[in-house]
Structures are given as C-alpha cells and as structure tokens.
Design an enzyme around this catalytic site. Structure first.
Site, PDB file in Angstrom:
ATOM      1  N   GLY A  12       7.982  -4.728   4.600  1.00 53.38           N
ATOM      2  CA  GLY A  12       8.315  -4.866   3.278  1.00 53.38           C
ATOM      3  C   GLY A  12       9.131  -4.147   2.207  1.00 53.38           C
ATOM      4  O   GLY A  12      10.106  -3.744   3.000  1.00 53.38           O
ATOM      5  N   ILE A  14       8.724  -1.095   1.274  1.00 52.94           N
ATOM      6  CA  ILE A  14       9.112   0.376   1.701  1.00 52.94           C
ATOM      7  C   ILE A  14       9.509   0.429   3.015  1.00 52.94           C
ATOM      8  O   ILE A  14      10.429   1.066   3.426  1.00 52.94           O
ATOM      9  CB  ILE A  14       7.574   1.200   1.330  1.00 52.94           C
ATOM     10  CG1 ILE A  14       7.417   1.203  -0.204  1.00 52.94           C
ATOM     11  CG2 ILE A  14       8.045   2.400   2.139  1.00 52.94           C
ATOM     12  CD1 ILE A  14       5.928   1.963  -0.147  1.00 52.94           C
ATOM     13  N   GLY A  15       8.758  -0.648   3.779  1.00 52.70           N
ATOM     14  CA  GLY A  15       9.518  -0.777   5.379  1.00 52.70           C
ATOM     15  C   GLY A  15      10.685  -0.759   5.609  1.00 52.70           C
ATOM     16  O   GLY A  15      11.556  -0.076   6.243  1.00 52.70           O
ATOM     17  N   THR A 120       0.245   3.020   2.900  1.00 51.94           N
ATOM     18  CA  THR A 120      -0.642   1.905   2.595  1.00 51.94           C
ATOM     19  C   THR A 120      -1.723   2.619   1.649  1.00 51.94           C
ATOM     20  O   THR A 120      -2.398   3.632   2.153  1.00 51.94           O
ATOM     21  CB  THR A 120      -1.443   1.303   3.625  1.00 51.94           C
ATOM     22  OG1 THR A 120      -0.254   0.678   4.458  1.00 51.94           O
ATOM     23  CG2 THR A 120      -2.054   0.095   3.056  1.00 51.94           C
ATOM     24  N   HIS A 176      -4.241  10.761  -3.886  1.00 47.00           N
ATOM     25  CA  HIS A 176      -3.290  10.053  -4.700  1.00 47.00           C
ATOM     26  C   HIS A 176      -3.732   9.318  -5.597  1.00 47.00           C
ATOM     27  O   HIS A 176      -4.193   8.026  -5.117  1.00 47.00           O
ATOM     28  CB  HIS A 176      -2.463   9.482  -3.340  1.00 47.00           C
ATOM     29  CG  HIS A 176      -1.232   8.761  -3.910  1.00 47.00           C
ATOM     30  ND1 HIS A 176      -0.276   9.112  -4.811  1.00 47.00           N
ATOM     31  CD2 HIS A 176      -1.136   7.254  -3.781  1.00 47.00           C
ATOM     32  CE1 HIS A 176       0.661   8.335  -4.877  1.00 47.00           C
ATOM     33  NE2 HIS A 176      -0.024   7.177  -4.416  1.00 47.00           N
TER      34      HIS A 176
HETATM   35  O1  TXD Z   1       2.448   7.222  -2.357  1.00 41.47           O
HETATM   36  C1  TXD Z   1       2.128   6.344  -1.613  1.00 41.47           C
HETATM   37  N1  TXD Z   1       1.369   6.494  -0.694  1.00 41.47           N
HETATM   38  C2  TXD Z   1       2.371   4.773  -2.015  1.00 41.47           C
HETATM   39  C3  TXD Z   1       1.692   3.820  -1.498  1.00 41.47           C
HETATM   40  C4  TXD Z   1       3.527   4.520  -3.112  1.00 41.47           C
HETATM   41  C5  TXD Z   1       3.744   3.405  -3.343  1.00 41.47           C
HETATM   42  C6  TXD Z   1       3.413   2.008  -2.606  1.00 41.47           C
HETATM   43  N2  TXD Z   1       2.161   2.375  -1.644  1.00 41.47           N
HETATM   44  C7  TXD Z   1       1.562   1.461  -0.871  1.00 41.47           C
HETATM   45  O2  TXD Z   1       2.292   1.231   0.087  1.00 41.47           O
HETATM   46  C8  TXD Z   1       1.161   0.001  -1.442  1.00 41.47           C
HETATM   47  O3  TXD Z   1       0.233   0.014  -2.296  1.00 41.47           O
HETATM   48  C9  TXD Z   1       1.229  -0.701  -0.268  1.00 41.47           C
HETATM   49  O4  TXD Z   1      -0.098  -0.912  -0.099  1.00 41.47           O
HETATM   50  C10 TXD Z   1       2.079  -0.162   0.502  1.00 41.47           C
HETATM   51  C11 TXD Z   1       3.407  -0.989   1.005  1.00 41.47           C
HETATM   52  O5  TXD Z   1       4.002  -1.126  -0.017  1.00 41.47           O
HETATM   53  P1  TXD Z   1       5.469  -2.075  -0.050  1.00 41.47           P
HETATM   54  O6  TXD Z   1       5.779  -2.105  -1.657  1.00 41.47           O
HETATM   55  O7  TXD Z   1       5.987  -2.124   0.954  1.00 41.47           O
HETATM   56  O8  TXD Z   1       4.588  -3.549   0.047  1.00 41.47           O
HETATM   57  P2  TXD Z   1       5.267  -4.739   0.487  1.00 41.47           P
HETATM   58  O9  TXD Z   1       6.617  -4.975   0.417  1.00 41.47           O
HETATM   59  O10 TXD Z   1       4.124  -5.871   0.272  1.00 41.47           O
HETATM   60  O11 TXD Z   1       5.164  -4.813   2.230  1.00 41.47           O
HETATM   61  C12 TXD Z   1       4.012  -4.673   2.900  1.00 41.47           C
HETATM   62  C13 TXD Z   1       4.112  -5.543   4.191  1.00 41.47           C
HETATM   63  C14 TXD Z   1       4.500  -6.989   3.743  1.00 41.47           C
HETATM   64  O12 TXD Z   1       5.840  -7.357   4.384  1.00 41.47           O
HETATM   65  C15 TXD Z   1       3.189  -7.549   4.548  1.00 41.47           C
HETATM   66  O13 TXD Z   1       3.770  -8.895   5.495  1.00 41.47           O
HETATM   67  C16 TXD Z   1       2.937  -6.525   5.642  1.00 41.47           C
HETATM   68  O14 TXD Z   1       3.121  -5.353   5.009  1.00 41.47           O
HETATM   69  N3  TXD Z   1       1.822  -6.932   6.493  1.00 41.47           N
HETATM   70  C17 TXD Z   1       1.403  -6.386   7.629  1.00 41.47           C
HETATM   71  N4  TXD Z   1       2.149  -6.005   8.374  1.00 41.47           N
HETATM   72  C18 TXD Z   1       1.596  -6.010   9.495  1.00 41.47           C
HETATM   73  N5  TXD Z   1       0.453  -6.128   9.982  1.00 41.47           N
HETATM   74  C19 TXD Z   1      -0.420  -6.881   8.960  1.00 41.47           C
HETATM   75  N6  TXD Z   1      -1.742  -7.082   9.451  1.00 41.47           N
HETATM   76  C20 TXD Z   1       0.281  -7.133   7.544  1.00 41.47           C
HETATM   77  N7  TXD Z   1      -0.309  -7.348   6.482  1.00 41.47           N
HETATM   78  C21 TXD Z   1       0.583  -7.451   5.872  1.00 41.47           C
END
Ligand code: TXD
Length: 317
Positions: A12, A14-15, A120, A176
């Site tokens: 997503g 961050i990824g 996450t 955090h």
């Molecule tokens: O300081 C920190 N640790 C953080 C944490 C700072 C900012 C955001 N933080 C957390 O990172 C946020 O609360 C989320 O839990 C994660 C990821 O944030 P992001 O903004 O990248 O979220 P997205 O854009 O929704 O991306 C998450 C992706 C999305 O594409 C989903 O389809 C995917 O995760 N997803 C999965 N991938 C693999 N496997 C499974 N099961 C799955 N479920 C959802």
C-alpha cells in the site's frame, strides 16, 4: 555476488514508498507482496519503468504468492488496515493481528533467516506477535516507530529554531502511541542539549512542551489531514534507515521497538529503546540512565504496551 533481497509484505502507501526508496538507495531487489490482485504487479512495473530515469538496477517483482519472498534478507511488514480519523491504533488490533499471524507463518516457511521490521499498527503488539508466531530469534524481529517519532521531533525543533534538520538529533523511547517519551535531555542541536538552548534563550520550556506534545500526536495530525489514510513517506524512510543499517552493517544507534530481557527493568516485552542495528540485527539495546521523571513516563508507556500485548491473543512468547 547476488543482490540482497527485500520482501515487502503489504504494498500500500508505505509498501510502495519502501520499494521506491529501496531502489533509489540500491539496497537490493524488491518483492512487493499484497493480497490485492494486480496492485503489487502494477506498482512493480511502474517502479521498474522509473529505474532507467533514476539510473538504478533494482529488480522489482509484484506478487500474491508468499513463496516469492523465499530467502529474503529483509522483510518489512506493512500488511494491515491503516487508521481512519477517530480510530485509535488499538482499534486496529483485532483486524491486524489476524493478518500478522498469517504473515509470520509465511516468513517462518520462506525466509527464517531474514531481518524482519514490523510497521503495522498497533506496532508494539504486532511486532511481539510477529516474533512469537514466526519463532524467529528476537534479535531478528523489531519494530519501526522510534526513528519516525524522533524524526518528527527533529523536524519540529528545526522548524521552530530555524536551523537545519541535519543538525538536530533526538531520542524518543517507549511505546508507539500517545505515551511515547521524547527525551528532551538527549535531544540536541549540533550537540547542544535542548535544556541548554533554553538557558541560551533560543526557546522556552513552554515551547519544548508544545513540540513534545505535537510529536506525541504527530501521526494523528497527519491522519486528520489525509482523512483516508495515515502517514507514509516518513514511516517508509524510517524503516529504510533500519534496513540499511542491517544490510550494510552500519551499526547505527536507532530507537526501535526491541525485545527486552531485563533492560530498563522490562522483561519479555517489545518496547521502544535505543538499539545498535548491524549485520546481526538488533545487536545491542543501549541502556540510558533515566531521571525519575523520565523513568516514570517510560513505565507508563511500558504499561500501555503491556495492556495492548495482553489484549492480543497468543502475542507473548
Ligand atoms: O510508525 C509506525 N509504525 C506507523 C505505522 C506509521 C504509520 C502507519 N503505520 C501503520 O502501517 C498503519 O497503521 C498500517 O497498519 C500500516 C500500513 O500503512 P499503509 O499506509 O501502508 O496502509 P495501506 O496503504 O492500507 O497498505 C496496507 C496494505 C494494503 O495494500 C492491503 O491490501 C494490504 O496491506 N493487506 C495485506 N497484505 C498482505 N497480506 C494480507 N493479509 C493483507 N491484508 C491487507
């Protein structure tokens, strides 16, 4: 020599940014994994098409197949659901715990020797779960939060004092969340601690309190503005700093969520502490002497982490 392999679980906001910075820094080849069909493939192709412009040779692969992360050297986990306005990090607990368990099982199967960085949320509970469910050594599983929180604090200080961000160094400990502990005494501008800058008349204690407060709620401020997601540029850059320190054995001293075995009087929990990161992962937890007031704040933060971890089924070792 083969290039290192970096697996990104979750492609997503961050990824994708992790993938972009990995390329720019030429850290290794990148596997983008996500459950959304086509999305990581599309991002991998787009990033591949960016590489000639930037002049790097990273190989990007997008996939829905966990086996693609076989033998990865680094795994960075962002899989999960981000916070929406009004939602606390803890609300995410149940949803993300299920996802993290599945990710942990696949890391164990396909790349048990990797250095794993969890992003996450809720971070402190998810990193604990990722370690216990994967069974990887505790020094090879850590969480990213402190580098980001410290970077926010550094930026706010630099902005306030109108000095370069490069010269501001900061340390943030604890979980955090809103109980994080920005360590003012260990925060400096070119080596000058913040309390000395107060004596020098550069800023007041009240200014510092405001900057600390803004740092504590730094993530929420961005969520409020974005409305549909949470911060991603700075979180990605922060995790890359950790991955780079591991891959290049830089031995940087970075605040990370690390597994504590008695340090700071904490046993059996992950919590944000200063760590040395090098080729063996978290090589050392650096123990600072905290003042009574800092220690009190740290304990409160640890307590909130403990509650969070205990609310997560099977999170502990
Ligand atoms: O300081 C920190 N640790 C953080 C944490 C700072 C900012 C955001 N933080 C957390 O990172 C946020 O609360 C989320 O839990 C994660 C990821 O944030 P992001 O903004 O990248 O979220 P997205 O854009 O929704 O991306 C998450 C992706 C999305 O594409 C989903 O389809 C995917 O995760 N997803 C999965 N991938 C693999 N496997 C499974 N099961 C799955 N479920 C959802």
């Amino acid at each position: 020599m083969p290039r290192p392999k970096i697996a990104l679980v979750g492609s997503g906001a961050i990824g994708a940014t992790l993938a972009h910075i990995s390329g720019i820094k030429e850290l290794g080849d990148v596997v983008l994994f996500d459950i959304v069909e086509g999305m990581p493939q599309g991002k991998a192709l787009d990033l591949s098409q960016l590489s000639p412009v930037e002049g790097f040779d990273t190989k990007y692969t997008g996939t829905q197949d966990y086996s693609a992360m076989k033998d990865a050297d680094v795994v960075i986990v962002t899989a999960g659901v981000p916070r929406k306005p009004g939602m606390s990090r803890d609300d995410l607990l149940a949803i993300n715990a299920k996802i993290i368990r599945e990710v942990a099982t696949n890391i164990k199967t396909f790349c048990p020797n990797a250095f794993v960085i969890c992003i996450t949320n809720p971070l402190d509970a998810m990193v604990q779960l990722l370690q216990s469910a994967s069974g990887l050594p505790t020094n090879k599983v850590c969480g990213m939060a402190g580098v980001l929180d410290a970077s926010r604090f550094r930026y706010f200080i630099a902005e306030k004092l109108n000095v370069s961000v490069e010269d501001v160094s900061a340390l943030v400990m604890g979980g955090h969340g809103d109980t994080m502990v920005p360590l003012v005494r260990y925060t400096t501008v070119a080596g000058i601690p913040l309390p000395d800058l107060v004596s020098m008349g550069w800023l007041t204690q009240e200014d510092i309190d405001k900057l600390v407060e803004r740092t504590r709620f730094g993530g929420g401020e961005i969520v409020q503005l974005l409305k549909t997601g949470s911060a991603f540029y700075a979180p990605a850059a922060s995790a890359i700093a950790m991955a780079e320190s591991y891959l290049r054995d830089k031995k940087r001293l970075l605040p990370c969520a690390a597994y504590l075995t008695g340090q700071y009087g904490v046993n059996g929990f992950y919590c944000g502490v200063p760590c040395i990161i090098g080729k063996d992962g978290v090589e050392k937890v650096v123990e600072l002497k905290l003042t009574a007031e800092e220690d009190k704040m740290f304990r409160q933060s640890v307590e909130s982490v403990r509650q969070l971890v205990e609310a997560t089924p099977n999170a502990r070792l």
